[in-house]
Structure formats: structure tokens, C-alpha cells
Design a protein around this motif. Structure first.
Motif, short mmCIF file in Angstrom:
data_model
loop_
_atom_site.label_atom_id
_atom_site.label_comp_id
_atom_site.label_asym_id
_atom_site.label_seq_id
_atom_site.Cartn_x
_atom_site.Cartn_y
_atom_site.Cartn_z
N ILE A 56 -16.02 -12.33 -3.77
CA ILE A 56 -16.25 -12.19 -5.31
C ILE A 56 -14.70 -11.78 -5.87
O ILE A 56 -14.16 -10.97 -5.38
N ASP A 57 -14.76 -12.41 -7.27
CA ASP A 57 -13.72 -12.24 -7.72
C ASP A 57 -13.88 -11.05 -8.72
O ASP A 57 -14.86 -10.94 -9.58
N ILE A 58 -12.93 -10.16 -8.92
CA ILE A 58 -13.34 -8.76 -9.46
C ILE A 58 -12.00 -8.43 -10.24
O ILE A 58 -10.88 -8.71 -9.86
N LYS A 59 -12.12 -7.62 -11.37
CA LYS A 59 -10.85 -6.80 -11.97
C LYS A 59 -10.95 -5.42 -11.43
O LYS A 59 -11.90 -4.50 -11.80
N LEU A 60 -10.05 -4.83 -10.50
CA LEU A 60 -10.07 -3.66 -9.85
C LEU A 60 -9.22 -2.65 -10.69
O LEU A 60 -7.98 -2.84 -10.81
N LYS A 61 -9.70 -1.54 -11.14
CA LYS A 61 -8.84 -0.56 -11.59
C LYS A 61 -8.31 0.45 -10.49
O LYS A 61 -9.30 1.15 -9.84
N LEU A 62 -7.14 0.27 -10.37
CA LEU A 62 -6.54 0.75 -8.90
C LEU A 62 -6.43 2.49 -9.17
O LEU A 62 -6.01 2.92 -9.93
N GLU A 63 -6.78 3.02 -7.78
CA GLU A 63 -6.78 4.52 -7.61
C GLU A 63 -5.64 4.65 -6.63
O GLU A 63 -5.09 5.68 -6.89
N ASN A 64 -5.56 3.65 -5.49
CA ASN A 64 -4.48 3.94 -4.44
C ASN A 64 -4.47 2.80 -3.77
O ASN A 64 -5.13 1.89 -3.69
N ALA A 65 -3.05 2.75 -3.24
CA ALA A 65 -2.70 1.55 -2.33
C ALA A 65 -1.98 2.26 -1.17
O ALA A 65 -1.37 3.25 -0.92
N GLU A 66 -2.39 1.41 -0.07
CA GLU A 66 -1.77 1.67 1.35
C GLU A 66 -1.31 0.78 2.13
O GLU A 66 -1.65 -0.19 2.57
N PHE A 67 0.02 0.77 2.42
CA PHE A 67 0.79 -0.09 3.28
C PHE A 67 0.47 -0.15 4.76
O PHE A 67 0.50 1.19 5.31
N GLN A 68 0.19 -0.85 5.50
CA GLN A 68 -0.30 -1.21 6.63
C GLN A 68 0.80 -2.15 7.43
O GLN A 68 0.53 -3.21 7.73
N PRO A 69 1.68 -1.40 8.07
CA PRO A 69 2.93 -2.11 8.80
C PRO A 69 2.35 -3.18 9.84
O PRO A 69 1.49 -3.04 10.66
N LEU A 70 2.84 -4.45 10.01
CA LEU A 70 2.79 -5.25 11.17
C LEU A 70 1.36 -5.93 10.81
O LEU A 70 0.89 -6.45 12.03
N THR A 71 0.87 -5.80 9.86
CA THR A 71 -0.73 -6.55 9.69
C THR A 71 -0.69 -7.61 8.74
O THR A 71 -1.53 -8.17 8.40
N GLY A 72 0.43 -7.50 7.57
CA GLY A 72 0.45 -8.74 6.80
C GLY A 72 -0.40 -8.18 5.65
O GLY A 72 -0.78 -9.45 5.06
N LYS A 73 -0.96 -7.02 5.46
CA LYS A 73 -1.82 -6.56 4.34
C LYS A 73 -1.41 -5.10 3.92
O LYS A 73 -0.85 -4.33 4.30
N LEU A 74 -1.72 -5.38 2.33
CA LEU A 74 -1.87 -4.02 1.49
C LEU A 74 -3.07 -3.58 1.37
O LEU A 74 -3.72 -4.53 0.54
N ARG A 75 -3.53 -2.43 1.65
CA ARG A 75 -4.93 -1.97 1.33
C ARG A 75 -4.84 -1.38 0.06
O ARG A 75 -4.09 -0.48 -0.56
N ILE A 76 -5.81 -1.50 -0.86
CA ILE A 76 -6.07 -1.25 -2.26
C ILE A 76 -7.33 -0.55 -2.35
O ILE A 76 -8.26 -1.22 -1.66
N PHE A 77 -7.62 0.32 -3.33
CA PHE A 77 -8.72 1.02 -3.40
C PHE A 77 -8.98 1.43 -4.99
O PHE A 77 -8.15 1.75 -5.69
N GLY A 78 -10.12 1.18 -5.40
CA GLY A 78 -10.21 1.57 -6.82
C GLY A 78 -11.57 1.28 -7.40
O GLY A 78 -12.70 1.43 -6.56
N THR A 79 -11.85 1.23 -8.37
CA THR A 79 -13.10 0.83 -9.14
C THR A 79 -13.34 -0.15 -9.70
O THR A 79 -12.41 -0.92 -10.62
N ILE A 80 -14.38 -1.13 -9.91
CA ILE A 80 -14.52 -2.50 -10.22
C ILE A 80 -14.84 -2.44 -11.65
O ILE A 80 -15.61 -1.65 -12.31
#
Length: 353
Positions: A56-80
Motif C-alpha cells: 500500500i502507498d502511505i504517507k509516514l510520519k517518521l519516528e526513527n530510521a535505522e541503517f542496516q549495513p550490507l542489506t541495501g536497505k534502510l529501515r524506517i518506523f513511524g505513524t501512518i
């Protein structure tokens, strides 16, 4: 990184193209930013009690972001903040990932030029593959601008020197090693290969690889051991540091080494711990700075704000600033010193700050 500022100047469209891009993106993201992205979520279907996992397409209000090395991904967390009404997801907590090649939109009331320039100048600074081997063991590690990562390590089990099968065993083991090294070079897009060891195995391995690969820089170095111990020895060699000095992980190690030397003979030229470094940063006294990334996106508001101001003050006075990940070789040393160290431009007694 591809970046485009939208007409309203509050939104920027970004496509990260390297892990360095994801890393820099994590550093500029702030709590309260809005991110337009696609996530997967278990949602209730109409006229059904069961749930289905849907994108689903969302607009996320960011609370935190976490870099995960060697995965090609940045994890984000927040409220929709916005999402498909039929699924009733507004106001729900949501985690997701920003991946390489994925287009996202970030919304903020105001984007300063410094932040935009940092994103525009982001990009891969190179990768190097190191293999250290002897007749007992080997290890393969990857160096990026974000840290040093052990990819694999194992032991060799060769017959005794008098056994006629020994040479065939060595030949087979090296051929297998060559194939794995070629695979890592391709997968990680490394542009430097370092082959190190105490004996002639490194030259044999070099000759085998050189017949297959001719578009990367290959360095041979003598070290006392194979395996992880050999990798660590390689990282301390001046010749290797010269080749890889543009990588922030290596630069961080250089600054830490200099810091430890000054700590032993001239303590008025250094500062460490968050409070000390924060105070000297306000004086414009920092020449070189190394700080752990966990301080920059700490959940503690005071800690995170101090860390960000330290970097801003240091950059304002043109200090060398290196941000080290928790996976880097310098992380344990930095953690023991409060997560941040500084080498000063001039002697500064602690009573002055």
C-alpha cells in the motif's frame, strides 16, 4: 543518489543508488519528517474476516530510521499519516524499508542548502575485498566507506608435505577460493582486491585471479598470519591505508590511532565523551572528529541533539568529520570513550570548558 526538489520546495524526490546513499539519507532524516513510500501490511478485506498482506502507498510520519549495513536497505518506523481509507490504516504504527533503486518522497517544511548538497554529493567511495591466507586458514573481508565486514573465514586441511595428494588438495582449494572471490568482487562491485599472507600461497592465488580479472587494482602484501588475524594486520599497513584512505572506516581508524597517541602524551590536545566534545565544538576547537552513528539517531532527544550540534559546529569550522558505524573496527574503542572523540586545533585545558 538521484535527487529532485519538487516545485513546492517542501518535498524532495530521492532514489538511493548505493549503501552510502542510504547511510547519508539516514543521517539527514529527522523525527517528524513525512515519507511517501510503499509498504507491505496485513489488511482486512471487505466482507471477510481474514487478512491479506498487500503493498500500500502511505504517507509516514517518521519516528526513527535505522541503517542496516550490507542489506541495501534502510529501515524506517513511524505513524501512518495518510493511506488507503478502505483499509483503515491511518494513525497506525508502521515499519518499512527504503531499498536501493526505490523512489521515495520526503516532505519537510524547509530544506537548507547544506542538507541538499550533502545528499547530492552522496555516492559510493569504493569497496575493497581483502583475503588473508596461509596453509592453515583464510578469511575474506569487505571494506566500504561504512566499515569492515567479515564475509567468510575457514580452515584448510591439507595432507602432510610428504603426501603426494597435497599439491592436488592445495590446487583444488585455491580454485574454489578463486571462484568465491570472483563472486564477491562481482556482487559487491569492489574495485580493489588485497591478497595477503606469509608464504607463497598469495602469489599463486594472485596469478590465478589475474588470469580471470583485469579491471580492478590488485595489491599483494606480506603479513604474519592468514585468517582474521591477517585481515587485521593488513588494515594496519601503511601501504593499504594509502590506497583506501578515502574510505571513512580507514580514516576513522587513523584518527583513533592519533587520538590514542595524544592521550598518552598530551591530553590537552584531545576531548572525549559527549559533554566534553560538545563544549569544545562550541569553541571551534575541533580539528578532527569521530562519532558513532548511534548517537546521531539516539532515541534520547538530548543526546541526539548534542551529537547533531557537535557535527554542525565541527563542519562549520572545517574540521575533518568521520561518522563511524557500530559495525566498524573502531566502534569498541569509541564506545569505551563515550561514543565520540576529538583532536583539537590547539591545547585546551579542561578547566576552560
Amino acid at each position: 543518489m538521484k535527487i529532485e526538489v519538487e516545485k513546492n520546495k517542501e518535498q524532495i524526490k530521492i532514489i538511493p543508488e548505493s549503501e552510502e546513499d542510504l547511510w547519508n539519507l539516514m543521517l539527514i532524516l529527522k523525527k517528524g519528517d513525512y515519507i511517501y513510500t510503499k509498504v507491505f501490511r496485513d489488511v482486512s478485506m471487505k466482507n471477510s474476516k481474514r487478512k491479506e498482506r498487500k503493498p500500500i502507498d502511505i504517507k509516514l510520519k517518521l519516528e526513527n530510521a535505522e541503517f542496516q549495513p550490507l542489506t541495501g536497505k534502510l529501515r524506517i518506523f513511524g505513524t501512518i499519516e495518510e493511506g488507503p481509507e478502505q483499509f483503515g490504516v491511518k494513525g497506525r504504527h508502521q515499519s518499512g524499508y527504503i531499498s536501493l533503486g526505490q523512489e521515495i518522497i520526503i516532505e519537510r517544511k524547509e530544506w537548507d542548502e547544506k542538507t541538499l548538497n550533502k545528499l547530492k554529493s552522496s555516492g559510493p567511495k569504493g569497496k575493497a575485498l581483502i583475503i588473508a591466507l596461509d596453509y592453515d586458514e583464510y578469511a575474506i573481508s569487505l571494506i566500504t566507506s561504512l566499515g569492515v565486514y567479515n564475509l567468510e573465514s575457514s580452515s584448510f586441511y591439507f595432507s602432510g608435505k610428504e603426501d603426494p595428494n597435497r599439491e592436488n588438495e592445495i590446487e583444488s582449494a585455491l580454485n574454489d577460493l578463486v571462484n568465491r572471490i570472483i563472486g564477491y568482487l562481482s556482487k559487491e562491485r569492489a574495485n580493489v582486491l588485497i591478497i595477503a599472507g606469509p608464504g607463497n600461497l598469495k602469489e599463486i592465488l594472485y596469478d590465478k585471479i589475474k588470469k580471470i580479472v583485469n579491471n580492478i587494482k590488485i595489491i599483494i602484501d606480506n603479513v604474519s598470519n592468514g585468517g582474521i588475524a591477517g585481515i587485521n594486520e593488513v588494515l594496519r599497513r601503511d601501504t593499504i591505508i594509502e590506497v583506501l584512505k578515502e574510505f571513512s572506516s580507514i580514516k576513522a581508524q587513523e584518527i583513533v590511532n592519533e587520538f590514542m597517541m595524544l592521550a598518552a602524551k598530551d591530553k590537552e590536545m584531545i576531548a572525549y565523551t559527549l559533554n566534553e566534545v560538545y563544549n569544545v565544538s562550541k569553541l571551534g576547537a575541533i580539528s578532527k572528529l569521530v562519532i558513532l552513528d548511534k548517537l546521531i539517531y539516539s532515541i534520547d532527544d538530548k543526546e541526539r541533539t548534542m551529537a547533531q550540534e557537535i557535527i554542525e559546529n565541527a563542519e562549520k569550522y572545517r574540521a575533518d568529520v568521520v561518522i563511524a558505524t557500530e559495525d566498524s573496527l573502531v566502534s569498541p574503542t569509541l564506545s569505551n570513550l563515550g561514543g565520540v572523540i576529538a583532536i583539537l586545533r590547539y591545547k585546551l585545558p579542561k578547566k576552560n570548558y
